[in-house]
Design a protein around this motif. Structure first.
Motif, PDB file in Angstrom:
ATOM      1  N   TYR A  82      94.581 -23.549 -26.803  1.00 23.40           N
ATOM      2  CA  TYR A  82      95.850 -23.808 -26.106  1.00 23.40           C
ATOM      3  C   TYR A  82      96.078 -22.762 -25.012  1.00 23.40           C
ATOM      4  O   TYR A  82      96.366 -23.095 -23.851  1.00 23.40           O
ATOM      5  CB  TYR A  82      96.992 -23.786 -27.104  1.00 23.40           C
ATOM      6  CG  TYR A  82      98.378 -23.848 -26.492  1.00 23.40           C
ATOM      7  CD1 TYR A  82      99.038 -25.070 -26.335  1.00 23.40           C
ATOM      8  CD2 TYR A  82      99.021 -22.691 -26.070  1.00 23.40           C
ATOM      9  CE1 TYR A  82     100.302 -25.132 -25.760  1.00 23.40           C
ATOM     10  CE2 TYR A  82     100.287 -22.743 -25.499  1.00 23.40           C
ATOM     11  CZ  TYR A  82     100.919 -23.958 -25.340  1.00 23.40           C
ATOM     12  OH  TYR A  82     102.167 -24.007 -24.766  1.00 23.40           O
ATOM     13  N   ILE A  85      93.559 -23.020 -21.999  1.00 18.18           N
ATOM     14  CA  ILE A  85      93.898 -24.081 -21.038  1.00 18.18           C
ATOM     15  C   ILE A  85      95.137 -23.691 -20.229  1.00 18.18           C
ATOM     16  O   ILE A  85      95.191 -23.886 -19.014  1.00 18.18           O
ATOM     17  CB  ILE A  85      94.131 -25.411 -21.786  1.00 18.18           C
ATOM     18  CG1 ILE A  85      92.831 -25.871 -22.457  1.00 18.18           C
ATOM     19  CG2 ILE A  85      94.634 -26.489 -20.824  1.00 18.18           C
ATOM     20  CD1 ILE A  85      93.010 -27.026 -23.422  1.00 18.18           C
ATOM     21  N   TRP A  86      96.123 -23.098 -20.921  1.00 21.78           N
ATOM     22  CA  TRP A  86      97.344 -22.652 -20.228  1.00 21.78           C
ATOM     23  C   TRP A  86      97.017 -21.637 -19.141  1.00 21.78           C
ATOM     24  O   TRP A  86      97.509 -21.725 -18.010  1.00 21.78           O
ATOM     25  CB  TRP A  86      98.318 -22.060 -21.247  1.00 21.78           C
ATOM     26  CG  TRP A  86      99.562 -21.487 -20.631  1.00 21.78           C
ATOM     27  CD1 TRP A  86     100.717 -22.151 -20.337  1.00 21.78           C
ATOM     28  CD2 TRP A  86      99.767 -20.122 -20.221  1.00 21.78           C
ATOM     29  NE1 TRP A  86     101.631 -21.292 -19.765  1.00 21.78           N
ATOM     30  CE2 TRP A  86     101.068 -20.046 -19.677  1.00 21.78           C
ATOM     31  CE3 TRP A  86      98.986 -18.971 -20.250  1.00 21.78           C
ATOM     32  CZ2 TRP A  86     101.609 -18.860 -19.188  1.00 21.78           C
ATOM     33  CZ3 TRP A  86      99.511 -17.787 -19.750  1.00 21.78           C
ATOM     34  CH2 TRP A  86     100.804 -17.734 -19.226  1.00 21.78           C
ATOM     35  N   GLU A 218      97.341 -28.930 -22.877  1.00 20.27           N
ATOM     36  CA  GLU A 218      97.082 -27.812 -23.790  1.00 20.27           C
ATOM     37  C   GLU A 218      97.650 -28.060 -25.190  1.00 20.27           C
ATOM     38  O   GLU A 218      97.111 -27.564 -26.187  1.00 20.27           O
ATOM     39  CB  GLU A 218      97.620 -26.493 -23.226  1.00 20.27           C
ATOM     40  CG  GLU A 218      99.090 -26.472 -22.870  1.00 20.27           C
ATOM     41  CD  GLU A 218      99.340 -26.827 -21.423  1.00 20.27           C
ATOM     42  OE1 GLU A 218     100.268 -26.250 -20.830  1.00 20.27           O
ATOM     43  OE2 GLU A 218      98.612 -27.677 -20.879  1.00 20.27           O
TER      44      GLU A 218
END
Length: 431
Positions: A82, A85-86, A218
């Motif tokens: 997560y 991707i963020w 994400e």
């Protein structure tokens, strides 16, 4: 020095050469060196395993163990995917923007937590985001280790030597914040400029991969929402306890172990799976390194070198502070800075008392010691705990970073940051 002290020095340097040349694995070299020093009575079991002054720093070992367990549980939630991707989306897939984002987060977190904890949390994100963007991971990991040591300099809790200095000099959390944090901000600006230059070959922009990243959600990366809530709850308590260390008086190692135990208790994660994720070679390397450095303390080598460095500028505040700054940086690049600062602190206290200005102006020597010990650790791959942890994580993820690959970047950053610290100390305290 005694014959034993000379032998201890020779063994330490020989092991250091083996580590630097990578003739044998660094864990083997460290254990071999520790064994030989015990054999020749450079240290003994009592000093090596139970002495606070010259033994294994179990606080560091158990802090690492506890945080590795917590990270092992967190990894199963998908939170690192997560965050990867963020971060990539925030940087819009641009490699240098990504490095700026990751290093600034690392430095900021290292000021509140210890730098080892920070790199343990940031490194898994780095592996994933670099894989997504087809970027070489080594430059990003090296930059994060360097940033963690710079950021940790800003506060009392950011780097273990600062705690030792604060205790001996009677300095508070706010003293470090007021005196060192402004310089650290300046050093980070300079560091980011150096990153742009030193790692320029790693900043290859792939528009196709960047476009793919921007299309990802994400939130879909989270695999276990219940485990995530449990893990983040425990981690938040652990982080809060780290920050409140001056009030609670619980060592970070105790907090990390309690957090790891609580997390294992309230979740359904298998103990064997989490224990398998622990970086055991890194822990063993630290133990061997602590025993070797402890032998140098025990035989008086560190004390002799420290006194020589301090006496070189005795009675001349500017010269004394510069000798402390550069001498501490040089020694911290070779030996662990925790036993070095422990040995050096009483010498600096004596020098401060002898300074004609005394009082506040005498604190320049403490700041010189802190800056040299904290920033000098960037110079080599084993100069700081965060560096060793990064090397261990990289090796485990099949992206090994060699001693010289790290050192050729770290030495430049250490030299530049120490050089910038010189006029800061002079202008703020001695003019």
């Amino acid at each position: 020095m005694t014959i034993t002290a000379w032998l201890a020095t020779f063994v330490f340097l020989a092991v250091y050469v083996l580590i630097a040349t990578e003739k044998i694995h660094r864990v083997k070299a460290a254990l071999l060196g520790a064994g030989i020093l015990l054999l020749i009575h450079g240290t003994d079991a009592e000093s090596a395993f139970f002495s606070e002054r010259s033994g294994v720093d179990w606080n560091v070992i158990f802090l690492l163990l506890g945080m590795m367990v917590i990270v092992g549980v967190l990894r199963r939630t998908g939170v690192f995917e997560y965050l990867a991707i963020w971060a990539a989306k925030r940087a819009q897939g641009r490699p240098f923007r990504l490095m700026v984002l990751l290093t600034v987060i690392t430095a900021s977190a290292s000021a509140l937590l210890d730098n080892v904890t920070t790199v343990l949390l940031v490194a898994p994100v780095t592996f994933l985001v670099c894989e997504r963007l087809a970027l070489p991971v080594a430059p990003y990991l090296i930059a994060e280790a360097l940033a963690s040591n710079i950021g940790g300099t800003a506060t009392l809790v950011g780097d273990p030597p600062n705690i030792i200095i604060a205790s001996r000099a009677g300095l508070t959390f706010n003293d470090f914040l007021v005196h060192l944090a402004p310089l650290v901000v300046l050093l980070m600006v300079a560091f980011l400029g150096l990153c742009r230059l030193l790692f320029r070959k790693a900043f290859t922009y792939d528009p196709e991969r960047a476009a793919e990243i921007m299309q990802l959600d994400e939130k879909a990366a989270i695999r276990d929402h219940v485990l995530l809530k449990q893990s983040l709850g425990v981690l938040s308590v652990v982080m809060a306890a780290f920050v409140l260390h001056p009030v609670l008086h619980y060592e970070p190692s105790v907090v990390a172990l309690l957090g790891a135990g609580l997390l294992m208790l309230i979740t359904k994660v298998k103990v064997e799976d989490v224990v398998r994720d622990v970086e055991w070679p890194t822990l063993v390397f630290f133990i061997g390194l602590f025993v070797m450095v402890g032998a140098l303390v025990n035989t008086g080598v560190i004390g002799t070198v420290s006194e020589a460095a301090a006496s070189a500028g005795a009675g001349r505040p500017f010269l004394t502070s510069m000798v402390l700054l550069w001498g501490s940086a040089g020694l911290s690049a070779i030996v662990d800075n925790i036993p070095y600062v422990a040995a050096m602190s009483p010498i600096v206290e004596h020098l401060v008392q002898q300074m004609p200005e005394g009082g506040t102006n005498g604190h320049v020597l403490w700041w010189a010691l802190a800056l040299g010990a904290d920033l000098g650790g960037n110079a080599t791959a084993i100069g700081a705990s965060a560096n060793v942890v990064i090397l261990g994580l990289a090796e485990r993820n099949k992206s090994p970073i060699s001693f010289w690959q790290f050192t050729r970047y770290g030495a430049v950053v250490a030299f530049a940051t120490i050089a910038i610290s010189m006029p800061y100390l002079w202008l703020r305290y001695l003019v």
